[in-house]
Design a protein around this motif. Sequence first.
Motif, PDB file in Angstrom:
ATOM      1  N   VAL A   6       0.888  -1.162   0.000  1.00 40.61           N
ATOM      2  CA  VAL A   6       0.000   0.000   0.000  1.00 40.61           C
ATOM      3  C   VAL A   6       0.925   1.211   0.000  1.00 40.61           C
ATOM      4  N   VAL A   7       0.714   2.120  -0.939  1.00 42.99           N
ATOM      5  CA  VAL A   7       1.545   3.329  -0.973  1.00 42.99           C
ATOM      6  C   VAL A   7       0.798   4.447  -0.240  1.00 42.99           C
ATOM      7  N   VAL A   9       0.908   8.313   0.500  1.00 40.95           N
ATOM      8  CA  VAL A   9       1.550   9.536   0.010  1.00 40.95           C
ATOM      9  C   VAL A   9       1.451  10.588   1.112  1.00 40.95           C
ATOM     10  N   VAL A 131       4.760  12.353  -6.044  1.00 43.71           N
ATOM     11  CA  VAL A 131       3.921  11.519  -6.924  1.00 43.71           C
ATOM     12  C   VAL A 131       3.379  12.426  -8.021  1.00 43.71           C
ATOM     13  N   LEU A 134      -0.957   8.637 -11.368  1.00 45.18           N
ATOM     14  CA  LEU A 134      -1.540   7.393 -10.847  1.00 45.18           C
ATOM     15  C   LEU A 134      -2.277   6.730 -11.996  1.00 45.18           C
ATOM     16  N   ARG A 136      -4.922   3.498 -12.644  1.00 44.61           N
ATOM     17  CA  ARG A 136      -5.697   2.452 -11.970  1.00 44.61           C
ATOM     18  C   ARG A 136      -5.921   1.325 -12.956  1.00 44.61           C
ATOM     19  N   VAL A 142       1.818   3.835  -9.356  1.00 42.11           N
ATOM     20  CA  VAL A 142       2.168   5.179  -8.885  1.00 42.11           C
ATOM     21  C   VAL A 142       3.378   5.654  -9.674  1.00 42.11           C
ATOM     22  N   ALA A 155       1.169  -0.624  -6.754  1.00 37.49           N
ATOM     23  CA  ALA A 155       0.634  -0.486  -5.389  1.00 37.49           C
ATOM     24  C   ALA A 155      -0.651  -1.288  -5.284  1.00 37.49           C
ATOM     25  N   VAL A 158      -3.580   3.048  -2.756  1.00 37.72           N
ATOM     26  CA  VAL A 158      -2.856   4.295  -2.475  1.00 37.72           C
ATOM     27  C   VAL A 158      -3.686   5.113  -1.497  1.00 37.72           C
ATOM     28  N   GLY A 160      -3.934   8.852  -0.052  1.00 32.49           N
ATOM     29  CA  GLY A 160      -3.480  10.234  -0.179  1.00 32.49           C
ATOM     30  C   GLY A 160      -3.588  10.931   1.158  1.00 32.49           C
ATOM     31  N   VAL A 168      -2.708  13.800  -4.709  1.00 27.49           N
ATOM     32  CA  VAL A 168      -3.546  12.616  -4.948  1.00 27.49           C
ATOM     33  C   VAL A 168      -4.993  13.050  -5.186  1.00 27.49           C
ATOM     34  N   VAL A 276      -7.766   4.037  -4.604  1.00 22.00           N
ATOM     35  CA  VAL A 276      -7.048   5.264  -4.210  1.00 22.00           C
ATOM     36  C   VAL A 276      -7.986   6.030  -3.275  1.00 22.00           C
TER      37      VAL A 276
END
Length: 479
Positions: A6-7, A9, A131, A134, A136, A142, A155, A158, A160, A168, A276
Amino acid sequence: MSGAPVVVVGAGPVGLTAALLMARRGLSVLVLERQPAPYARPRAVHLDDEALRALADAGVAEAFLRASRPMSGLRLLDGRLRTLAEFRRSPSAGAHGWPQGSMFHQPDLEAALLAAVAAAPGIGLRTGVEVVGLARDGGVTVRPSGGGEPSDLPAAAVLGCDGANSTVRGLIGAAMTDLGRPDRWLVADLRSAAPLPVWNGVHQVCDPHRPATFMPVAGDRYRWEFRLRPGESREALAEALPALLAPAGADGAEVVRVAEYVYRAQVADRWRAGRVLLAGDAAHLTPPFIGQGLGLGLRDVHQLAWKLAAVLTGAADDRLLDTHQAERAPHARALVRLALLVGRLMTGGGVGGAVLRRALLAAVGRVPAVAAFATDSRTPPLRPGPLVVRRGRAGRRLAGTLLPRAPVAAGGRRCPVDDVLGHGAARLRLLAPGRVAVRPAGGAEVAVADVDGVLTAWLRGARATTVVVRPDRIVASAR
Ligand SMILES: O=C(O)CCc1cccc(O)c1
């Protein structure tokens, strides 16, 4: 679940707490932060004991409490600094066993969170990385820049947590909706070796000519805030600071930072696109008048971390993520509106305003949500939905509220009930006054002593015998 992390940001308090909460649930997490080094400016100064539950779940409550200072509440003052109203907070132990409100220096909290992140298995942190895109595509890709060799990062999801100017948010096509007018304020951070002669809480000066806020923060730190008049420059107000600080006896203190802030009241129109999701200031901005900015963000990620873990481990489908905005946005809007109301009490009225304000305070104090916040520091319950079932008398009273973090004794050991609940959902059942059965999801029921009678009183007060609590300790249902 794919092997992709999981990113998150943004490595502010909300992003770092999210990372810790998700890592505790077995997810691998990568935090990307655009600043090359921790951002040393203090912004948030206050946290309530409800939001502290998120830090506790993330394993940093003790470090937070060591670095923070219990506070005594909120006072509304008139222009001559005479008290119009006072909302007291217990500086010793509220319903969750901690001070109801704590003041802190944000860099101290960030240091504690960064230390916990460094020690946690499964969390990577890359700083100086922005970043810029993005995509999807089942999961999410990312696109970072500025991290040396640009390369796309797969990822699993994500988050944000990248603040007021969230990239994001822009990348998912979300926009902020205004709930009130923006206001320009000057914020001065002070230090004073000798304690200043001020009360141990937050003071809101209800003076339409110069609304102001002041408070002791932690250690030798204090904060003063003044609203800038239309057309007034930051420099002009900064020059007038000694005169403005004098009435509260703070003109001898060292001013260590002066900054202009625009206080906004906004909530994002869209908190999610696929996997996201937005949290914290990326999703909502509040004027600081009730000290709920950071708390809102911590509640977001406390409630989101377990949902994301359930989806990414295959225990639930992606529809669970629809509840993120559905639960969090009304709660955020309610607190932003409450902050706007306090702001109006501070700025409105003109001549004769103190009399009007007293009348208005008495009237708004009768609104249940306002009264609960004013007298007991409780934020509104979550609205009913798939994860909050407000059925029956007990359900209407308790569903959507936070379980008290009551002390219990189990097997000769005294601990907060949270330690018995585990990290998942759980059921609590009143066996007899002072005795409660706790069944963590997938585990066996254990009887614990409700040593101070907190759970017994709470259940009986709502005429409930059984509650189901979610992993974030919010009551899902009660009967
Ligand atoms: O409602 C409370 O107990 C806290 C109020 C508060 C905290 C921090 C800043 C601020 O302007 C108000």
